[in-house]
Design a protein around this motif. Structure first.
Motif, PDB file in Angstrom:
ATOM      1  N   GLU A 432      45.809  31.430  35.943  1.00 20.90           N
ATOM      2  CA  GLU A 432      44.478  31.166  36.511  1.00 20.90           C
ATOM      3  C   GLU A 432      44.582  30.368  37.805  1.00 20.90           C
ATOM      4  OE1 GLU A 432      42.442  31.173  32.069  1.00 20.90           O
ATOM      5  OE2 GLU A 432      42.866  29.289  33.088  1.00 20.90           O
ATOM      6  N   THR A 436      43.197  31.752  41.440  1.00 28.47           N
ATOM      7  CA  THR A 436      42.128  31.050  42.150  1.00 28.47           C
ATOM      8  C   THR A 436      42.593  30.455  43.476  1.00 28.47           C
ATOM      9  OG1 THR A 436      42.559  29.089  40.780  1.00 28.47           O
ATOM     10  CG2 THR A 436      40.737  30.520  40.119  1.00 28.47           C
ATOM     11  N   VAL A 441      38.184  34.355  45.370  1.00 32.67           N
ATOM     12  CA  VAL A 441      38.009  34.172  43.925  1.00 32.67           C
ATOM     13  C   VAL A 441      37.317  32.852  43.659  1.00 32.67           C
ATOM     14  CG1 VAL A 441      39.196  33.876  41.719  1.00 32.67           C
ATOM     15  CG2 VAL A 441      40.008  35.587  43.353  1.00 32.67           C
ATOM     16  N   CYS A 444      38.323  32.298  37.376  1.00 36.18           N
ATOM     17  CA  CYS A 444      39.208  33.252  36.706  1.00 36.18           C
ATOM     18  C   CYS A 444      39.495  32.762  35.295  1.00 36.18           C
ATOM     19  CB  CYS A 444      40.515  33.402  37.488  1.00 36.18           C
ATOM     20  SG  CYS A 444      41.780  34.388  36.650  1.00 36.18           S
ATOM     21  N   ALA A 460      43.280  39.478  33.490  1.00 38.28           N
ATOM     22  CA  ALA A 460      42.489  38.487  34.221  1.00 38.28           C
ATOM     23  C   ALA A 460      41.038  38.949  34.328  1.00 38.28           C
ATOM     24  CB  ALA A 460      43.070  38.269  35.612  1.00 38.28           C
ATOM     25  N   VAL A 462      37.711  38.012  36.370  1.00 38.66           N
ATOM     26  CA  VAL A 462      37.580  37.317  37.649  1.00 38.66           C
ATOM     27  C   VAL A 462      36.148  37.413  38.183  1.00 38.66           C
ATOM     28  CG1 VAL A 462      38.375  37.277  40.052  1.00 38.66           C
ATOM     29  CG2 VAL A 462      40.002  37.751  38.211  1.00 38.66           C
TER      30      VAL A 462
END
Length: 520
Positions: A432, A436, A441, A444, A460, A462
């Motif tokens: 994660e 990120t 993003v 996540c 993932a 997201v």
């Protein structure tokens, strides 16, 4: 000391200083006015037969009235029962029945929910509506009318009643009904003093913003800053634009937020328009923070970002990462510390333990275990659960981490969230953090999904704009290697959350494991 003694310490600094400012209603109360109100409420509770050391629930959005009622519960020698408004009524009723709660203070906006609770909780027979009379329930003003606060006895003793109970705090309940954590004056006072030492002394005019739910970490943070004499500006809920405007308007110095709320502030167009120079402490608690987002936050808010790690059973400040260390890491001095939750505080011993009870060396990965007066006494009427979480003479957190040679703790996952793929352990927090790092993003969540060959594959989920799955996977592969990189990416508008506001990975996994046996 007793919990209410910490409020009184703040009162004695300057009784006429503004104590509570309700940004929604405009109500403004001094420390002297709040103390007088809590004394009258506590005296009224006693006159109505409140026995002391009995559970009392609070139900309603953040407000000055809720804060006054919370302080009054402690002044009456009551046990606070936080009730999460995001929970289902059945879950809250189950918890109130479990702790045999008889009293509740509530706001009229929650009247329907409280009526439903009363129908399911036979012991709930004393109900006070904070803002107006409602049916047979008196308003707070009616409840305290004609009461002489001078009748309130001194509930303390030369030792500050260290073993008496401050509250029965529910655990998250993500794997079943919440357990009640028994928190005593000794543990609670230790937390307040440790947190106060960490966040105090940074301004002569402390002003704290209360925007996260008081029923969670915002309650103890408010009490810790009240003990420092800080004015509390109260918002009913989180709205990123409004929070930023409030910081500028009231010259906020202290602010607690969960990491997801921080991400919301970073995305707000108001960030570049409002003056953030008053901030001295922006405390992040509740879940791991993306190191890249933390670096960006230091750029946006200045050297005020800090983190603490704790849980209900070892509350709030088991470890502490101060603003000075965060700012230095963001500037390139030990940048890896942006991924740390800090070092153990003075109140506890913290170690990393293997499954067999062996304490591990620096750099090795295992479970965070804790010892000290910060640790709660027990689970309410659950001796077996208490014994299970205290194996080998330590409190077991359920969090997987490593500790470096300088004592900094790095959380890598919850035990139940670890993905086992092809025999390799993949810690989801690490994946994660890598995902990120991408500017596109926002959030996540990484889980394991069924795979015929590997048992589980890294997946993932997201929240992002302007990026595709291939770019996410390629970035993670470059940062972490092929084993840890996601094999699939799902884009969503938002991530599901538990009633406590944490990402609900159980719900995310259920979508993929329906009809199959989960590996972890």
């Amino acid at each position: 000391m007793r919990s209410i003694d910490y409020f009184d310490r703040g009162h004695d600094r300057d009784p006429q200083r503004a104590c509570l400012i309700d940004a929604e209603t405009g109500e403004r109360l001094s420390f002297a006015e709040v103390k007088a109100l809590t004394e009258r409420i506590a005296a009224a509770m006693r006159a109505a037969g409140f026995p002391g050391q009995a559970p009392v629930a609070l139900y309603g959005p953040n407000s000055a009235a809720i804060m006054v009622a919370l302080l009054a519960i402690w002044r009456a020698n009551g046990q606070w029962v936080p009730v999460n408004m995001r929970n289902a009524i059945e879950a809250n009723a189950g918890y109130l029945n479990y702790v045999r709660c008889g009293w509740i203070f509530y706001h009229s906006s929650t009247a329907e929910e409280v009526a439903a609770l009363r129908a399911q909780v036979p012991t709930l027979n004393r109900c006070i509506c904070l803002d107006r009379p409602l049916g047979d329930d008196p308003s707070l003003d009616q409840f305290i009318a004609g009461v002489d606060a001078g009748t309130l006895p001194d509930f303390s003793d030369p030792f500050g009643r260290p073993d008496e109970i401050v509250g029965l705090f529910p655990t998250g309940g993500t794997t079943g009904p919440s357990k009640g954590v028994v928190v005593t004056n000794l543990g609670w006072g230790t937390m307040i003093e440790t947190l106060g030492e960490a966040v105090g002394g940074r301004t002569d005019d402390p002003v704290a913003l209360v925007v996260a739910p008081v029923t969670h970490a915002a309650g103890p943070v408010a009490l810790a800053t009240l003990a420092l004499g800080a004015t509390q500006v109260i918002l009913p809920g989180f709205d990123a634009d409004r929070v930023l405007r409030t910081i500028a308007e009231h010259r906020i110095s202290h602010l607690y937020l969960p990491p997801t709320a921080l991400y919301g502030l970073l995305a707000s167009p108001e960030l570049g328009r409002q003056d953030m120079a008053s901030l001295r402490i922006l405390l992040l608690v509740g879940s791991p923070v993306s190191p890249e987002k933390l670096r960006l936050a230091v750029e946006a808010f200045g050297p005020c970002l800090c983190q603490a790690y704790g849980q209900v059973e070892s509350p709030m400040i088991t470890t502490w990462l101060p603003p000075e260390i965060v700012a230095a890491a963001a500037a390139g001095d030990h940048p890896e510390r942006l991924a740390s939750c800090g070092r153990p505080t003075r109140s506890v011993q913290v170690a990393i333990m293997a499954e067999d009870g062996t304490l591990l060396a620096p750099g090795e990965t295992g479970e965070i275990v804790v010892r000290g007066v910060l640790v709660s006494r027990e689970y309410f009427e659950m001796p077996e659960a208490t014994a299970e979480v205290r194996q080998f003479g330590w409190h077991h957190s359920g969090d997987i981490a490593r500790m470096d040679r300088d004592g900094y703790v790095y959380i890598v996952d919850r035990k139940k969230d670890m993905v086992v793929s092809g025999g390799f352990n993949v810690f989801t927090a690490e994946v994660e953090a890598a995902v990120t790092e991408l500017a596109q993003v926002r959030e996540c969540a990484v889980i394991g999904v069924p795979h015929d060959k590997w048992g589980e594959a890294v997946h993932a989920v997201v929240v992002a704009e302007g990026i595709d799955a291939a770019a996410v996977i390629a970035h993670a592969r470059a940062r972490l290697g092929g084993v840890k990189a996601p094999k699939s990416v799902q884009f969503v508008d938002f991530l599901p959350r538990t009633a406590a506001g944490k990402i609900d990975k159980k719900a995310l996994r259920a979508e993929h494991w329906h009809g199959a046996r989960m590996v972890n």
